[in-house]
Design an enzyme around this catalytic site. Sequence first.
Site, PDB file in Angstrom:
ATOM      1  CE1 TYR A 144       0.428  -3.417   6.539  1.00  0.00           C
ATOM      2  CE2 TYR A 144       1.054  -3.531   8.906  1.00  0.00           C
ATOM      3  CZ  TYR A 144       1.041  -2.814   7.637  1.00  0.00           C
ATOM      4  OH  TYR A 144       1.636  -1.551   7.739  1.00  0.00           O
ATOM      5  CG  ASP A 239       5.702 -10.334  10.209  1.00  0.00           C
ATOM      6  OD1 ASP A 239       6.222  -9.751  11.412  1.00  0.00           O
ATOM      7  OD2 ASP A 239       5.057  -9.496   9.704  1.00  0.00           O
ATOM      8  CE  LYS A 267       2.965  -3.470  15.617  1.00  0.00           C
ATOM      9  NZ  LYS A 267       2.477  -4.465  14.457  1.00  0.00           N
TER      10      LYS A 267
END
Length: 431
Positions: A144, A239, A267
């Site tokens: 994702y 990522d 995050k």
Amino acid sequence: MTSNANAAWLARAREVLVGGVNSPVRAFGGVGGDPILMVRGRGSRMWDVDGREYIDYIGSWGPLILGHGDPEARAALIAAAEAGTSFGATSPLEIEMAEMVRSFFPGCERVRMVNSGTEATMSAIRLARGFTGRDRVLKFEGCYHGHGDPFLVKAGSGLATLGISDSRGVPAATAAATLVAPFNALEAVETIFARHGSEIAGVIVEPVAGNMGTVAPEPGFLEGLRRLCTAHGALLIFDEVMTGFRVAPGGAQERFGVTPDLTTLGKIIGGGLPVGAYGGRREIMDQVSPSGPVYQAGTLSGNPLAMATGLATLRRLREPGFYERLEAVSARLARGLLRAAADLGVPAVLNRVGSMMTLFFTGEPVRDFASAKRSDTARFAAFFHGLLRRGVHLPPSQFEALFVSAAHSEADIEATIAAARGALGDLRQSG
Ligand SMILES: *Cc1c(COP(=O)(O)O)cnc(C)c1O
């Protein structure tokens, strides 16, 4: 559940919020039942609208490596709010943040701050396309990268099949520009490069997959991606929105010793505030506006609240022994969960990289999305609810990582393992 406030709030939520939530996974679609609304967090704990307490392993889906309400991060946030929430001009905090990122990720010679992980990956892909003058992107099944159009694509019918979107609303041409390979399948990537090598702008990968549940890269996989990208003039994009500052201070690239051309972050970098970043080699990053022709901008990018909270968070990570302690506590939890499953005769596989881990209800190794999907999700759902009843809140899906924070104590871990034994025991009784 005998909750009063929760049911009332949920009814109101379902009237005015789409599906009752602002992000789909919060709706408990993967485990069934009613989601629990939260009002407070402190340390390893959070409290719901009915005052019930939980040991929290969602960790806001990754950001809360210090747990809830770290005193230093809170103080930095309050000070920044008092000084001004946004200036629309550069503040010194942004420069300190970029220097901080570079100290953790030496490959990020230049950095651009954005407001979410999604924005970081979308921008990185545009940059890879602008830099190489190519359109195609290769991603991995089950990885994702936020909800940008090019990433909402899984594998088609075969190896080099062009992508078909998982979401309505993605232009067919956009989906077709995305190539997909299974995670950990280097030969598949070689085949795709042999066929499309000169068209591929970049390869984007979660260097440790977290969004199909935790799946580590097998030896040689990341190295092979590096070699293929270099050979074919494509950019390698890690990522690290989830893994950055999580699996090692300098992310998976430090842990596995493979340096990508571009890195996306999010995050933890915001310490619980909305933020993302991308960075990489100078000559690539200098293609971004205003230095170069690849446009990317943001009204609130680098805003002082997120920068101050993020900086305070990242400074804590530099404390001696921080990652060693996190590793020890995480290893203890992993051992306890596995032993509990074994003692109770429940087939399970535990994948862990540092403080992110997933207990898969399957008897075979999980090394890609296909093997992850062979897990018994009904069993996971029962386990999840068994833990929730016992005051332990896992992420509500088999295909997510749980996160241990620096605020989790050994007592928390022992309580969690005891709760897991209870929940696994219930499973066995109900068959
Ligand atoms: C969470 C996540 C994103 C998306 O970040 P948002 O801040 O939710 O937009 C992208 N990539 C990875 C690997 C993630 O875990």
